[in-house]
Design a protein around this motif. Structure first.
Motif, PDB file in Angstrom:
ATOM      1  N   LEU A 199       0.838  -1.197   0.000  1.00 20.64           N
ATOM      2  CA  LEU A 199       0.000   0.000   0.000  1.00 20.64           C
ATOM      3  C   LEU A 199       0.871   1.244   0.000  1.00 20.64           C
ATOM      4  CD1 LEU A 199      -3.058   0.493   0.086  1.00 20.64           C
ATOM      5  CD2 LEU A 199      -2.885   0.652   2.546  1.00 20.64           C
ATOM      6  N   LEU A 200       0.753   2.049  -1.045  1.00 19.20           N
ATOM      7  CA  LEU A 200       1.502   3.300  -1.167  1.00 19.20           C
ATOM      8  C   LEU A 200       0.812   4.396  -0.367  1.00 19.20           C
ATOM      9  CD1 LEU A 200       2.152   3.153  -5.010  1.00 19.20           C
ATOM     10  CD2 LEU A 200       3.771   2.605  -3.188  1.00 19.20           C
ATOM     11  N   ASP A 201       1.488   5.529  -0.211  1.00 19.93           N
ATOM     12  CA  ASP A 201       0.897   6.667   0.492  1.00 19.93           C
ATOM     13  C   ASP A 201      -0.316   7.181  -0.279  1.00 19.93           C
ATOM     14  OD1 ASP A 201       2.784   6.581   2.494  1.00 19.93           O
ATOM     15  OD2 ASP A 201       4.116   8.029   1.514  1.00 19.93           O
ATOM     16  N   THR A 202      -1.281   7.671   0.475  1.00 22.59           N
ATOM     17  CA  THR A 202      -2.517   8.184  -0.112  1.00 22.59           C
ATOM     18  C   THR A 202      -2.282   9.534  -0.773  1.00 22.59           C
ATOM     19  OG1 THR A 202      -3.733   7.117   1.659  1.00 22.59           O
ATOM     20  CG2 THR A 202      -4.911   8.773   0.415  1.00 22.59           C
ATOM     21  N   LEU A 203      -2.908   9.735  -1.918  1.00 24.59           N
ATOM     22  CA  LEU A 203      -2.920  11.040  -2.569  1.00 24.59           C
ATOM     23  C   LEU A 203      -4.236  11.723  -2.227  1.00 24.59           C
ATOM     24  CD1 LEU A 203      -1.604  10.230  -6.160  1.00 24.59           C
ATOM     25  CD2 LEU A 203      -0.347  11.228  -4.265  1.00 24.59           C
ATOM     26  N   ALA A 204      -4.153  13.004  -1.916  1.00 26.68           N
ATOM     27  CA  ALA A 204      -5.362  13.765  -1.606  1.00 26.68           C
ATOM     28  C   ALA A 204      -5.326  15.072  -2.383  1.00 26.68           C
ATOM     29  CB  ALA A 204      -5.461  14.031  -0.115  1.00 26.68           C
ATOM     30  N   ASN A 205      -6.500  15.513  -2.801  1.00 30.80           N
ATOM     31  CA  ASN A 205      -6.619  16.750  -3.545  1.00 30.80           C
ATOM     32  C   ASN A 205      -7.857  17.483  -3.060  1.00 30.80           C
ATOM     33  OD1 ASN A 205      -6.344  18.770  -5.403  1.00 30.80           O
ATOM     34  ND2 ASN A 205      -6.848  17.519  -7.176  1.00 30.80           N
ATOM     35  N   GLY A 206      -7.726  18.766  -2.795  1.00 26.95           N
ATOM     36  CA  GLY A 206      -8.850  19.554  -2.315  1.00 26.95           C
ATOM     37  C   GLY A 206      -8.888  19.590  -0.799  1.00 26.95           C
ATOM     38  N   PRO A 207     -10.035  19.950  -0.241  1.00 23.66           N
ATOM     39  CA  PRO A 207     -10.145  20.075   1.223  1.00 23.66           C
ATOM     40  C   PRO A 207     -10.288  18.720   1.917  1.00 23.66           C
ATOM     41  CG  PRO A 207     -12.219  20.644   0.203  1.00 23.66           C
ATOM     42  CD  PRO A 207     -11.252  20.382  -0.914  1.00 23.66           C
ATOM     43  N   VAL A 208      -9.220  17.945   1.916  1.00 21.20           N
ATOM     44  CA  VAL A 208      -9.215  16.629   2.541  1.00 21.20           C
ATOM     45  C   VAL A 208      -8.273  16.678   3.736  1.00 21.20           C
ATOM     46  CG1 VAL A 208      -8.679  14.183   2.206  1.00 21.20           C
ATOM     47  CG2 VAL A 208      -9.644  15.508   0.331  1.00 21.20           C
ATOM     48  N   SER A 209      -8.758  16.271   4.903  1.00 21.35           N
ATOM     49  CA  SER A 209      -7.895  16.278   6.087  1.00 21.35           C
ATOM     50  C   SER A 209      -6.983  15.059   6.059  1.00 21.35           C
ATOM     51  CB  SER A 209      -8.736  16.282   7.360  1.00 21.35           C
ATOM     52  OG  SER A 209      -9.219  14.992   7.639  1.00 21.35           O
ATOM     53  N   PRO A 210      -5.853  15.133   6.764  1.00 21.65           N
ATOM     54  CA  PRO A 210      -4.973  13.959   6.817  1.00 21.65           C
ATOM     55  C   PRO A 210      -5.647  12.764   7.481  1.00 21.65           C
ATOM     56  CG  PRO A 210      -4.039  15.812   8.055  1.00 21.65           C
ATOM     57  CD  PRO A 210      -5.306  16.276   7.442  1.00 21.65           C
ATOM     58  N   PHE A 211      -6.609  13.025   8.356  1.00 24.32           N
ATOM     59  CA  PHE A 211      -7.332  11.933   9.006  1.00 24.32           C
ATOM     60  C   PHE A 211      -8.229  11.201   8.020  1.00 24.32           C
ATOM     61  CE2 PHE A 211      -6.532  14.955  12.494  1.00 24.32           C
ATOM     62  CZ  PHE A 211      -5.706  14.148  13.259  1.00 24.32           C
ATOM     63  N   GLU A 212      -8.858  11.946   7.109  1.00 26.66           N
ATOM     64  CA  GLU A 212      -9.689  11.316   6.084  1.00 26.66           C
ATOM     65  C   GLU A 212      -8.835  10.443   5.168  1.00 26.66           C
ATOM     66  OE1 GLU A 212     -13.301  14.077   4.762  1.00 26.66           O
ATOM     67  OE2 GLU A 212     -11.408  15.169   4.850  1.00 26.66           O
ATOM     68  N   ASN A 239      -7.157   4.972   3.487  1.00 23.98           N
ATOM     69  CA  ASN A 239      -6.084   3.980   3.332  1.00 23.98           C
ATOM     70  C   ASN A 239      -6.348   2.746   4.189  1.00 23.98           C
ATOM     71  OD1 ASN A 239      -3.929   3.905   1.613  1.00 23.98           O
ATOM     72  ND2 ASN A 239      -2.447   4.663   3.076  1.00 23.98           N
ATOM     73  N   GLN A 240      -6.771   2.967   5.442  1.00 23.26           N
ATOM     74  CA  GLN A 240      -7.071   1.850   6.344  1.00 23.26           C
ATOM     75  C   GLN A 240      -8.222   1.000   5.809  1.00 23.26           C
ATOM     76  OE1 GLN A 240      -7.878   3.806  10.068  1.00 23.26           O
ATOM     77  NE2 GLN A 240      -5.765   3.588  10.797  1.00 23.26           N
ATOM     78  N   ALA A 241      -9.254   1.659   5.290  1.00 25.55           N
ATOM     79  CA  ALA A 241     -10.419   0.926   4.780  1.00 25.55           C
ATOM     80  C   ALA A 241     -10.026   0.033   3.605  1.00 25.55           C
ATOM     81  CB  ALA A 241     -11.511   1.912   4.367  1.00 25.55           C
TER      82      ALA A 241
END
Length: 188
Positions: free
Chosen positions: A48-61, A66-68
């Motif tokens: 599992l690679l690091d999650t990519l996030a774009n926009g108003p996404v918190s690090p917790f989301e 990733n966990q799911a």
């Protein structure tokens, strides 16, 4: 004659129920694309690679997404200790955008002729909302794309982290239920 009427009334009720329940079925919101030349049956372990996030996404989301996906994959595949030993790589992406919807009141009244008239017009209604998409990419060890599944995510609508995690598990399960595509049988 009475039995014929009874038959037609039962048949009519059956047709109405079938048509009514058939209209309730929601289309599957999962979109999938993949490389048809790749043999997915050979895949056993993932990294599992690091999650990519774009926009108003918190690090917790991002962490929850990733966990799911990790929890869903563990049911069918083995987690690899490093990316070098994995058969395939998985990258989770969470994209969000804030949107605005503007509605007119459907019950407003207005009428008249040319410049003369009467009426009342309600103000426009404005609703702000967030639109999110959960994407799961399966990549080769060289990071070439093999498979992608995505769907609109509603997890951000929930305030509680537990509810968000529950919804992300459901969404990851729906996406990964379509992986691997069963376009091949056997091994190379």
């Amino acid at each position: 004659m009475a039995s014929l009427r009874k038959f037609f009334s039962v048949a009519t009720i059956g047709l109405l129920l079938t048509a009514g329940l058939g209209g309730c079925a929601a289309p599957n919101p999962v979109a999938v694309d993949y490389d048809p030349g790749f043999k997915f049956a050979n895949l056993r372990s993932y990294y599992l690679l690091d999650t990519l996030a774009n926009g108003p996404v918190s690090p917790f989301e991002s962490k929850r997404a990733n966990q799911a996906v990790d929890e869903m994959l563990k049911g069918s595949y083995t987690p690899a200790a490093s990316r070098e030993t994995a058969d395939f790589l998985v990258r989770v992406q969470l994209f969000s955008a804030d949107k605005v919807a503007v509605y007119e009141d459907p019950f407003s009244i207005y009428g008249g002729y040319r410049y003369f008239g009467f009426g009342w017009r309600a103000p426009l209604r404005v609703r702000e909302y967030r639109e999110s998409t959960l994407i799961v990419d399966v990549l080769s060890p060289e990071e070439a794309p093999l498979w992608r599944g995505s769907m609109p995510s509603t997890a951000a609508r929930y305030e509680s982290p537990e509810q968000q995690m529950f919804r992300l598990r459901e969404e990851a399960g729906m996406i990964l239920a379509r992986f691997p595509p069963y376009n091949d049988v056997g091994y190379d």
